[in-house]
Scaffold this motif. Structure first.
Motif, PDB file in Angstrom:
ATOM      1  N   VAL A 495       0.837  -1.202   0.000  1.00  0.00           N
ATOM      2  CA  VAL A 495       0.000   0.000   0.000  1.00  0.00           C
ATOM      3  C   VAL A 495       0.870   1.249   0.000  1.00  0.00           C
ATOM      4  O   VAL A 495       1.792   1.386   0.800  1.00  0.00           O
ATOM      5  N   PHE A 496       0.573   2.146  -0.929  1.00  0.00           N
ATOM      6  CA  PHE A 496       1.189   3.473  -0.975  1.00  0.00           C
ATOM      7  C   PHE A 496       0.203   4.409  -0.291  1.00  0.00           C
ATOM      8  O   PHE A 496      -0.906   4.631  -0.773  1.00  0.00           O
ATOM      9  N   ALA A 497       0.590   4.946   0.873  1.00  0.00           N
ATOM     10  CA  ALA A 497      -0.292   5.792   1.674  1.00  0.00           C
ATOM     11  C   ALA A 497       0.417   7.102   1.975  1.00  0.00           C
ATOM     12  O   ALA A 497       1.491   7.101   2.581  1.00  0.00           O
ATOM     13  N   TYR A 498      -0.179   8.221   1.555  1.00  0.00           N
ATOM     14  CA  TYR A 498       0.459   9.509   1.825  1.00  0.00           C
ATOM     15  C   TYR A 498      -0.605  10.583   2.021  1.00  0.00           C
ATOM     16  O   TYR A 498      -1.759  10.442   1.574  1.00  0.00           O
ATOM     17  N   THR A 499      -0.210  11.637   2.723  1.00  0.00           N
ATOM     18  CA  THR A 499      -1.112  12.751   2.977  1.00  0.00           C
ATOM     19  C   THR A 499      -0.626  13.993   2.244  1.00  0.00           C
ATOM     20  O   THR A 499       0.564  14.149   1.955  1.00  0.00           O
ATOM     21  N   ARG A 500      -1.571  14.878   1.956  1.00  0.00           N
ATOM     22  CA  ARG A 500      -1.285  16.207   1.403  1.00  0.00           C
ATOM     23  C   ARG A 500      -1.975  17.211   2.329  1.00  0.00           C
ATOM     24  O   ARG A 500      -3.191  17.127   2.541  1.00  0.00           O
ATOM     25  N   THR A 501      -1.218  18.148   2.874  1.00  0.00           N
ATOM     26  CA  THR A 501      -1.729  19.046   3.908  1.00  0.00           C
ATOM     27  C   THR A 501      -1.408  20.496   3.571  1.00  0.00           C
ATOM     28  O   THR A 501      -0.260  20.830   3.285  1.00  0.00           O
ATOM     29  N   LEU A 502      -2.431  21.328   3.613  1.00  0.00           N
ATOM     30  CA  LEU A 502      -2.263  22.770   3.396  1.00  0.00           C
ATOM     31  C   LEU A 502      -3.154  23.495   4.393  1.00  0.00           C
ATOM     32  O   LEU A 502      -4.389  23.368   4.344  1.00  0.00           O
ATOM     33  N   ASP A 503      -2.524  24.233   5.317  1.00  0.00           N
ATOM     34  CA  ASP A 503      -3.257  24.936   6.379  1.00  0.00           C
ATOM     35  C   ASP A 503      -4.117  23.918   7.125  1.00  0.00           C
ATOM     36  O   ASP A 503      -3.596  22.937   7.634  1.00  0.00           O
ATOM     37  N   ASP A 504      -5.435  24.114   7.163  1.00  0.00           N
ATOM     38  CA  ASP A 504      -6.278  23.185   7.918  1.00  0.00           C
ATOM     39  C   ASP A 504      -6.937  22.130   7.027  1.00  0.00           C
ATOM     40  O   ASP A 504      -7.833  21.409   7.462  1.00  0.00           O
ATOM     41  N   GLU A 505      -6.498  22.048   5.763  1.00  0.00           N
ATOM     42  CA  GLU A 505      -7.017  21.015   4.861  1.00  0.00           C
ATOM     43  C   GLU A 505      -6.040  19.844   4.819  1.00  0.00           C
ATOM     44  O   GLU A 505      -4.830  20.047   4.652  1.00  0.00           O
ATOM     45  N   LEU A 508      -5.864  12.254   2.305  1.00  0.00           N
ATOM     46  CA  LEU A 508      -5.157  10.976   2.336  1.00  0.00           C
ATOM     47  C   LEU A 508      -5.340  10.272   0.997  1.00  0.00           C
ATOM     48  O   LEU A 508      -6.456  10.195   0.471  1.00  0.00           O
ATOM     49  N   VAL A 509      -4.237   9.768   0.439  1.00  0.00           N
ATOM     50  CA  VAL A 509      -4.285   8.969  -0.781  1.00  0.00           C
ATOM     51  C   VAL A 509      -3.846   7.550  -0.424  1.00  0.00           C
ATOM     52  O   VAL A 509      -2.781   7.350   0.170  1.00  0.00           O
ATOM     53  N   LEU A 510      -4.676   6.572  -0.754  1.00  0.00           N
ATOM     54  CA  LEU A 510      -4.349   5.159  -0.544  1.00  0.00           C
ATOM     55  C   LEU A 510      -4.397   4.435  -1.881  1.00  0.00           C
ATOM     56  O   LEU A 510      -5.391   4.521  -2.613  1.00  0.00           O
ATOM     57  N   ILE A 511      -3.313   3.715  -2.206  1.00  0.00           N
ATOM     58  CA  ILE A 511      -3.238   2.965  -3.457  1.00  0.00           C
ATOM     59  C   ILE A 511      -2.734   1.559  -3.150  1.00  0.00           C
ATOM     60  O   ILE A 511      -1.655   1.386  -2.573  1.00  0.00           O
ATOM     61  N   ASN A 512      -3.512   0.569  -3.560  1.00  0.00           N
ATOM     62  CA  ASN A 512      -3.108  -0.830  -3.420  1.00  0.00           C
ATOM     63  C   ASN A 512      -2.366  -1.245  -4.683  1.00  0.00           C
ATOM     64  O   ASN A 512      -2.961  -1.345  -5.751  1.00  0.00           O
ATOM     65  N   PHE A 513      -1.060  -1.488  -4.564  1.00  0.00           N
ATOM     66  CA  PHE A 513      -0.236  -1.855  -5.715  1.00  0.00           C
ATOM     67  C   PHE A 513      -0.229  -3.368  -5.912  1.00  0.00           C
ATOM     68  O   PHE A 513       0.813  -4.026  -5.808  1.00  0.00           O
ATOM     69  N   GLY A 514      -1.391  -3.936  -6.240  1.00  0.00           N
ATOM     70  CA  GLY A 514      -1.452  -5.367  -6.497  1.00  0.00           C
ATOM     71  C   GLY A 514      -2.872  -5.842  -6.655  1.00  0.00           C
ATOM     72  O   GLY A 514      -3.838  -5.103  -6.408  1.00  0.00           O
TER      73      GLY A 514
END
Length: 561
Positions: A495-505, A508-514
């Motif tokens: 699983v590729f899991a990462y966040t993108r954060t700007l101020d109070d926003e 989450l991006v979740l991608i199952n590589f399989g």
């Protein structure tokens, strides 16, 4: 931050690369052309892209598919006329799209007027436009140094008319320019202004770090021979040249610039892109698309390796730099065959998953033509099917000399060749994919009957429409452009899991590589509020739940509490 968003228009853009030879043929000669592009502009407008990058359209004898330029101010006859170019550009502007073009100024064609003069005699006024040296040995029978060409053999060609050698990092028909000569630099800046005055918005700069050569051109050390790009890209005057270019040409036009930074490592990268230095807008890092390459050999890759590279690239940009996001271009195999799963059962879903990854980075995304359809690698079987000058050079150097068995090289080329990206665009299920009514210059992938634009435009859940929805989401969500990037689970093998954060926003991006489903436990500090976009793979996730059930190749963007 507000000022940055307002001035750096290219940070918010989504770019679409067109390889004109393979995009759309309007006159049935089997070669794509500028009128063909103009006829397809509504397709690109619907997709939602902001900028079109046009691979070389200049007059060329085509020893390297247009990267050997004979006349920088003339359109390649196979592609049309300057009037066709003007109509194409006007059509783009009418639809609110910008155009950037290739700047190929490390080398020219050996048919360029400068080189024709330069090779005429040792005292010709343009002799110093290129790099000439005497050979080594009593009779000058050996090249001046041991530099290798990227297309096989030495990077020197002896010219019988004057008895000296000229330098060519690429094909023999691509002699390197001598940037030490101020007249060369003035010529380049002038041709850039010619196209900017026509209305283009910037340049993609071909192998731009190579323009500064090593003083004295000493031999490479044995350990440098297999990867000369790191030496070729580290000439001492590169930043001086680029700062002058920015000051004299790019900045006055507010032009976008993206450098092909082959050979530039992560430590050097900020020197090119830190906005305070006044050089380039961004560069292409090749550490992702070459993650599993050892020269011409295909190697293995793991998801933690891929994730680590994304994190490193993001950190390299820092607060004052900017990156590019891409998984394919004209020099690399098709993304879905490389990083996804091109089995027909998984093709569409994995193509959408890769689109999700590519379009949610803190970087300007660069789609390559056909990415939006999930086009795949061509099923090459024989060396005769290839067109690429690089492949032919490898065949001569490795197979014909007996160093590598033919079957071994072909096995690797089936996964790595540049020709995979250069097969014609698949517009329909018709003959030759609707690319041409004639015989295409390079064969169309047989799967165009299943993978084509006509079918996907009419299918709301297609790969094309998923790209369109992702581009819309990016355009309306500043955090997906400017927000901080954080990989929250770098060692997870699937699983590729990462966040993108700007101020109070926060997103989450979740991608199952399989293909296999995964139940993914969320960190305690992450609570899902709702789903913004999904690639159609999985069930919706309940507000606030502690884990997510990811179907095979599921890719989802969530808004967080």
């Amino acid at each position: 931050m507000a000022d940055v968003r307002e001035t750096a228009w290219w940070k918010q853009a989504v770019v679409y690369q067109i390889y004109p030879r393979s995009f759309s043929d309007s006159n049935g000669d089997g070669i794509g052309d500028l009128p063909g592009i103009t006829a397809r502009l509504d397709y690109l407008k619907t997709l939602g892209v902001d900028v079109i990058w046009l691979s070389p359209h200049f007059d060329s004898p085509n020893a390297d598919n247009g990267y050997d330029i004979r006349d920088y101010r003339k359109v390649m006859s196979e592609f049309g006329t300057m009037a066709d170019f003007d109509r194409m550009l006007a059509g783009m502007k009418a639809r609110g799209m910008r155009l950037i073009i290739d700047l190929v100024v490390n080398h020219t064609s050996d048919e360029h007027a400068w080189f024709v003069e330069s090779r005429g005699s040792r005292d010709n006024p343009k002799r110093d436009y290129y790099i000439w040296r005497d050979g080594r040995g009593e009779a000058g029978e050996r090249p001046p140094n041991n530099y290798p060409s990227f297309f096989g053999g030495p990077a020197w060609k002896r010219d019988d008319s004057t008895g000296q050698y000229y330098l060519h990092y690429f094909a023999e028909k691509q002699p390197d320019l001598n940037w030490e000569n101020p007249e060369v630099r003035a010529e380049v800046f002038d041709l850039m202004r010619f196209w900017l005055d026509k209305g283009v918005s910037g340049f993609r700069m071909d192998v731009i770090p190579f323009i500064s050569k090593q003083p004295g051109l000493p031999d490479l050390a044995p350990e440098q021979i297999d990867h000369p790009e790191f030496v070729y890209a580290s000439g001492p005057r590169i930043h001086e040249y680029l700062q002058t270019m920015h000051r004299e040409v790019l900045a006055p036009y507010d032009a976008m610039s993206v450098g092909e930074a082959f050979g530039v490592d992560f430590e050097q990268a900020p020197l090119f892109t830190d906005a305070r230095r006044g050089e380039l807008s961004m560069i292409f890092h090749f550490d992702i698309v070459r993650l599993d390459r050892d020269n011409w050999r295909k190697t293995d890759w793991t998801l933690p390796q891929l994730k680590a590279t994304y994190t490193t690239i993001d950190r390299t940009a820092g607060a004052h730099g900017w990156n590019t996001s891409f998984l394919c271009n004209h020099d690399n195999p098709r993304a879905v065959s490389h990083f996804g799963d091109d089995d027909p059962a998984w093709h569409a879903r994995s193509a959408k998953a890769l689109a999700t990854l590519m379009l949610t980075q803190r970087a300007t995304p660069f789609l390559y033509q056909g990415d939006e359809l999930g086009m795949t690698n061509y099923p090459f079987e024989r060396i005769e099917q290839y067109d690429d000058v690089e492949v032919k050079g490898l065949w001569r150097t490795l197979v014909e000399t007996g160093r590598v068995p033919a079957a071994e090289l072909l096995a690797h080329l089936r996964q790595t060749s540049r020709d995979h990206a250069r097969t014609p665009m698949q517009w329909s299920a018709d003959a030759h994919g609707g690319f041409t009514t004639g015989t295409p210059w390079l064969a169309v992938n047989p799967n165009h009957r299943e993978i084509n634009a006509a079918a996907q435009l009419g299918e709301p859940d297609s790969v094309y429409h998923h790209h369109r929805r992702l581009i819309e989401l990016r355009h309306r969500t500043p955090a997906l452009v400017y927000g901080a990037y954080a990989d929250i689970d770098p060692e997870h093998p699937r699983v590729f899991a990462y966040t993108r954060t700007l101020d109070d926003e926060r997103y989450l991006v979740l991608i199952n590589f399989g293909r296999e489903p995964v139940t993914y436990a969320l960190p305690p500090d992450i609570r899902i509020a709702d789903t913004l976009i999904d690639n159609g793979a999985g069930a919706s996730t309940a507000n606030g739940q502690a884990s997510v059930s990811l179907a095979g190749w599921q890719a989802t963007v969530y808004r967080l509490h």
